[in-house]
Enzyme design. Sequence first.
Site, PDB file in Angstrom:
ATOM      1  N   TYR A 152      -8.997  -6.614  -9.347  1.00 14.77           N
ATOM      2  CA  TYR A 152      -8.336  -5.940  -8.221  1.00 14.77           C
ATOM      3  C   TYR A 152      -9.381  -5.271  -7.317  1.00 14.77           C
ATOM      4  CZ  TYR A 152      -5.563  -2.311  -5.862  1.00 14.77           C
ATOM      5  OH  TYR A 152      -4.999  -1.476  -4.934  1.00 14.77           O
TER       6      TYR A 152
HETATM    7  P1  NDP Z   1       3.929  -2.093  -3.545  1.00 10.63           P
HETATM    8  O1  NDP Z   1       3.819  -2.980  -4.738  1.00 10.63           O
HETATM    9  O2  NDP Z   1       4.792  -0.896  -3.600  1.00 10.63           O
HETATM   10  O3  NDP Z   1       4.343  -2.985  -2.269  1.00 10.63           O
HETATM   11  C1  NDP Z   1       3.637  -4.155  -2.010  1.00 10.63           C
HETATM   12  C2  NDP Z   1       4.169  -4.799  -0.772  1.00 10.63           C
HETATM   13  O4  NDP Z   1       3.400  -5.998  -0.533  1.00 10.63           O
HETATM   14  C3  NDP Z   1       5.608  -5.222  -0.883  1.00 10.63           C
HETATM   15  O5  NDP Z   1       6.251  -4.992   0.343  1.00 10.63           O
HETATM   16  C4  NDP Z   1       5.512  -6.721  -1.171  1.00 10.63           C
HETATM   17  O6  NDP Z   1       6.644  -7.412  -0.655  1.00 10.63           O
HETATM   18  C5  NDP Z   1       4.286  -7.093  -0.381  1.00 10.63           C
HETATM   19  N1  NDP Z   1       3.613  -8.318  -0.829  1.00 10.63           N
HETATM   20  C6  NDP Z   1       3.087  -8.600  -2.048  1.00 10.63           C
HETATM   21  N2  NDP Z   1       2.558  -9.833  -2.050  1.00 10.63           N
HETATM   22  C7  NDP Z   1       2.730 -10.330  -0.808  1.00 10.63           C
HETATM   23  C8  NDP Z   1       2.406 -11.549  -0.174  1.00 10.63           C
HETATM   24  N3  NDP Z   1       1.769 -12.531  -0.840  1.00 10.63           N
HETATM   25  N4  NDP Z   1       2.760 -11.730   1.130  1.00 10.63           N
HETATM   26  C9  NDP Z   1       3.406 -10.759   1.816  1.00 10.63           C
HETATM   27  N5  NDP Z   1       3.740  -9.575   1.280  1.00 10.63           N
HETATM   28  C10 NDP Z   1       3.415  -9.372  -0.018  1.00 10.63           C
HETATM   29  O7  NDP Z   1       2.410  -1.677  -3.182  1.00 10.63           O
HETATM   30  P2  NDP Z   1       1.813  -0.341  -2.510  1.00 10.63           P
HETATM   31  O8  NDP Z   1       2.669   0.089  -1.399  1.00 10.63           O
HETATM   32  O9  NDP Z   1       1.469   0.607  -3.572  1.00 10.63           O
HETATM   33  O10 NDP Z   1       0.401  -0.902  -1.966  1.00 10.63           O
HETATM   34  C11 NDP Z   1       0.187  -1.262  -0.626  1.00 10.63           C
HETATM   35  C12 NDP Z   1      -1.292  -1.515  -0.430  1.00 10.63           C
HETATM   36  O11 NDP Z   1      -2.026  -0.340  -0.753  1.00 10.63           O
HETATM   37  C13 NDP Z   1      -1.832  -2.625  -1.334  1.00 10.63           C
HETATM   38  O12 NDP Z   1      -2.775  -3.399  -0.611  1.00 10.63           O
HETATM   39  C14 NDP Z   1      -2.524  -1.853  -2.453  1.00 10.63           C
HETATM   40  O13 NDP Z   1      -3.566  -2.581  -3.041  1.00 10.63           O
HETATM   41  C15 NDP Z   1      -3.039  -0.640  -1.700  1.00 10.63           C
HETATM   42  N6  NDP Z   1      -3.277   0.522  -2.562  1.00 10.63           N
HETATM   43  C16 NDP Z   1      -2.243   1.109  -3.261  1.00 10.63           C
HETATM   44  C17 NDP Z   1      -2.504   2.187  -4.099  1.00 10.63           C
HETATM   45  C18 NDP Z   1      -1.443   2.855  -4.902  1.00 10.63           C
HETATM   46  O14 NDP Z   1      -1.772   3.666  -5.767  1.00 10.63           O
HETATM   47  N7  NDP Z   1      -0.164   2.570  -4.676  1.00 10.63           N
HETATM   48  C19 NDP Z   1      -3.885   2.718  -4.252  1.00 10.63           C
HETATM   49  C20 NDP Z   1      -4.857   2.010  -3.484  1.00 10.63           C
HETATM   50  C21 NDP Z   1      -4.561   0.957  -2.674  1.00 10.63           C
HETATM   51  P3  NDP Z   1       7.510  -8.463  -1.513  1.00 10.63           P
HETATM   52  O15 NDP Z   1       8.199  -7.697  -2.590  1.00 10.63           O
HETATM   53  O16 NDP Z   1       8.428  -9.028  -0.485  1.00 10.63           O
HETATM   54  O17 NDP Z   1       6.516  -9.450  -2.055  1.00 10.63           O
END
Ligand code: NDP
Length: 244
Positions: A152
Amino acid sequence: MMNKRVALVTGASRGIGACIAKRLARDGFDVAVNYSRSEQSALTVVQEIIQDGGQAIAIQADVSDTESVHQMFNAIERKMGTVDVVINNAGIMKLAKLAETTDEHFDSHIDTNLRGTFNTLRESATRINNGGRIVNLSTSVVGLKLESYSIYAATKSAVETLSAIFAKELAGRNITVNCVAPGPTATDLFLTGKPKAVIEKLASMAPLNRLGETDDISSVIAFLTSEDGRWINGQTIRANGGII
Ligand code: NDP
């Protein structure tokens, strides 16, 4: 609607992305709410934005698929106009020690986190308006280097490198490209599958002594996409309460 600025937020059906979409709508952008599978959640985000007086559409596209990303930009241009802001937020995170990482685990992280960001950046190069803003989501784990986060964190480290180089390649167009790197933030991605004790330990690692909330992150994105953020370019801003 013609002179409104248009923002695309990938992975905006829930978590940090949904919060960013709502914030940018409040800041006056017409927002394209991208999702891959969670259609109902994406439609709810759109509904909330419209009820709040904003403009939004939901757009399905798996960011790891080149053609889908191309079609997504076509659809946004048809329905809202050319984009001014692209937020590469879609991401996945599964944890495993490197020795126990399967090929599927490795490939899925490369596909969504790295190829997905690359796909939208490459498309943005010819689609985003001059004066635009791009923000890519990284993670503070790139700095923390915690066990079990290797694949990751490696994908996000690559995203930081892509961003800084892309910022230079867009010279002359008044477009900024930055990363925001959250620490542990209370969303499905972070909370799912973690015992309460692990969550509490990670929350207490930051001097501000709590988990991040989604609006702690969307506030930083709002700054970078606002006039006030115009001089920040090619940078990674860690938003994590001081965890590193
Ligand atoms: P969530 O798992 O809560 O949400 C992820 C989102 O990404 C969903 O809307 C999902 O939609 C979408 N998604 C996943 N795969 C795809 C794809 N292939 N194409 C389009 N959409 C996709 O994640 P977070 O909100 O926690 O994270 C958001 C970002 O922040 C990420 O990049 C994560 O790495 C980063 N981040 C998060 C942290 C945390 O602690 N939460 C810490 C550091 C970074 P669907 O269900 O429709 O696939």
